[in-house]
Design a protein around this motif. Structure first.
Motif, PDB file in Angstrom:
ATOM      1  N   TYR A   4      -1.535  10.699   2.431  1.00  0.00           N
ATOM      2  CA  TYR A   4      -0.219  10.724   1.786  1.00  0.00           C
ATOM      3  C   TYR A   4       0.358   9.314   1.704  1.00  0.00           C
ATOM      4  O   TYR A   4       0.837   8.887   0.647  1.00  0.00           O
ATOM      5  CB  TYR A   4       0.737  11.645   2.551  1.00  0.00           C
ATOM      6  N   LEU A   5       0.318   8.585   2.802  1.00  0.00           N
ATOM      7  CA  LEU A   5       0.921   7.255   2.825  1.00  0.00           C
ATOM      8  C   LEU A   5       0.146   6.280   1.942  1.00  0.00           C
ATOM      9  O   LEU A   5       0.752   5.467   1.229  1.00  0.00           O
ATOM     10  CB  LEU A   5       1.020   6.731   4.262  1.00  0.00           C
ATOM     11  N   LEU A   6      -1.175   6.349   1.954  1.00  0.00           N
ATOM     12  CA  LEU A   6      -1.967   5.513   1.047  1.00  0.00           C
ATOM     13  C   LEU A   6      -1.576   5.778  -0.404  1.00  0.00           C
ATOM     14  O   LEU A   6      -1.332   4.842  -1.180  1.00  0.00           O
ATOM     15  CB  LEU A   6      -3.464   5.798   1.209  1.00  0.00           C
ATOM     16  N   ASN A   7      -1.513   7.048  -0.769  1.00  0.00           N
ATOM     17  CA  ASN A   7      -1.193   7.405  -2.138  1.00  0.00           C
ATOM     18  C   ASN A   7       0.249   7.061  -2.489  1.00  0.00           C
ATOM     19  O   ASN A   7       0.543   6.648  -3.614  1.00  0.00           O
ATOM     20  CB  ASN A   7      -1.488   8.879  -2.390  1.00  0.00           C
ATOM     21  N   LYS A   8       1.144   7.199  -1.537  1.00  0.00           N
ATOM     22  CA  LYS A   8       2.537   6.811  -1.761  1.00  0.00           C
ATOM     23  C   LYS A   8       2.627   5.318  -2.039  1.00  0.00           C
ATOM     24  O   LYS A   8       3.352   4.888  -2.939  1.00  0.00           O
ATOM     25  CB  LYS A   8       3.385   7.189  -0.544  1.00  0.00           C
ATOM     26  N   PHE A   9       1.898   4.510  -1.298  1.00  0.00           N
ATOM     27  CA  PHE A   9       1.876   3.068  -1.542  1.00  0.00           C
ATOM     28  C   PHE A   9       1.374   2.778  -2.955  1.00  0.00           C
ATOM     29  O   PHE A   9       2.016   2.053  -3.723  1.00  0.00           O
ATOM     30  CB  PHE A   9       0.985   2.356  -0.515  1.00  0.00           C
ATOM     31  N   LEU A  10       0.226   3.339  -3.309  1.00  0.00           N
ATOM     32  CA  LEU A  10      -0.354   3.104  -4.635  1.00  0.00           C
ATOM     33  C   LEU A  10       0.616   3.528  -5.732  1.00  0.00           C
ATOM     34  O   LEU A  10       0.810   2.807  -6.716  1.00  0.00           O
ATOM     35  CB  LEU A  10      -1.682   3.851  -4.769  1.00  0.00           C
ATOM     36  N   PHE A  11       1.244   4.676  -5.569  1.00  0.00           N
ATOM     37  CA  PHE A  11       2.162   5.211  -6.567  1.00  0.00           C
ATOM     38  C   PHE A  11       3.412   4.338  -6.704  1.00  0.00           C
ATOM     39  O   PHE A  11       3.801   3.981  -7.815  1.00  0.00           O
ATOM     40  CB  PHE A  11       2.549   6.640  -6.166  1.00  0.00           C
ATOM     41  N   THR A  12       4.052   4.013  -5.598  1.00  0.00           N
ATOM     42  CA  THR A  12       5.323   3.283  -5.673  1.00  0.00           C
ATOM     43  C   THR A  12       5.139   1.837  -6.106  1.00  0.00           C
ATOM     44  O   THR A  12       5.946   1.317  -6.873  1.00  0.00           O
ATOM     45  CB  THR A  12       6.106   3.344  -4.343  1.00  0.00           C
ATOM     46  N   VAL A  13       4.099   1.186  -5.646  1.00  0.00           N
ATOM     47  CA  VAL A  13       3.875  -0.207  -6.049  1.00  0.00           C
ATOM     48  C   VAL A  13       3.537  -0.270  -7.532  1.00  0.00           C
ATOM     49  O   VAL A  13       4.051  -1.125  -8.263  1.00  0.00           O
ATOM     50  CB  VAL A  13       2.793  -0.879  -5.183  1.00  0.00           C
ATOM     51  N   ASP A  14       2.708   0.637  -8.011  1.00  0.00           N
ATOM     52  CA  ASP A  14       2.298   0.628  -9.418  1.00  0.00           C
ATOM     53  C   ASP A  14       3.479   0.813 -10.359  1.00  0.00           C
ATOM     54  O   ASP A  14       3.460   0.314 -11.480  1.00  0.00           O
ATOM     55  CB  ASP A  14       1.257   1.719  -9.661  1.00  0.00           C
TER      56      ASP A  14
END
Length: 120
Positions: A4-14
């Motif tokens: 979840y946290l990995l994907n949250k990082f990828l999503f929010t930064v992008d």
């Protein structure tokens, strides 16, 4: 490990051009800042409602800093979230159309079904 946290990082930064540029120029600083300030904020919630327990493992942090999409995929990061962020970070460095996307796919070509679980 928190997919979840990995994907949250990828999503929010992008989704933030300023964060994309910070990730491109200084990935260690961006990952450290993001983890300290944004990792525990809840998506789509009112301000002031935060979690307190989310943090990257050392392996996750290292893969994000290295911008290593193969390691991130192996950890369960969603491949499309990684692809869209890394297109924003790296595509301008390429001269041929779809050059980065082809390299991304080639780097993941060693994986066969079943792929790592990307469910969060």
């Amino acid at each position: 490990m928190s997919k979840y946290l990995l994907n949250k990082f990828l999503f929010t930064v992008d989704r933030d051009p300023e964060l994309v540029e910070r990730y491109r120029e200084a990935p260690r600083e961006l990952v450290t800042w993001w983890e300290a300030t944004m990792a525990n904020s809840l998506l789509n919630c009112h301000d002031g409602e935060d979690s307190t327990w989310l943090a990257f493992t050392d392996d996750e942090r290292d893969a994000l800093i290295a911008r290593d999409h193969v390691r991130l995929f192996a950890m369960g990061a969603h491949p499309f979230l990684a692809l869209t962020l890394f297109i924003a970070v790296f595509e301008r460095d390429n001269t041929e159309p779809l050059e980065y996307q082809k390299a991304y796919g080639a780097a993941l070509s060693g994986y066969t079904l079943p792929y790592p679980d990307i469910a969060t």
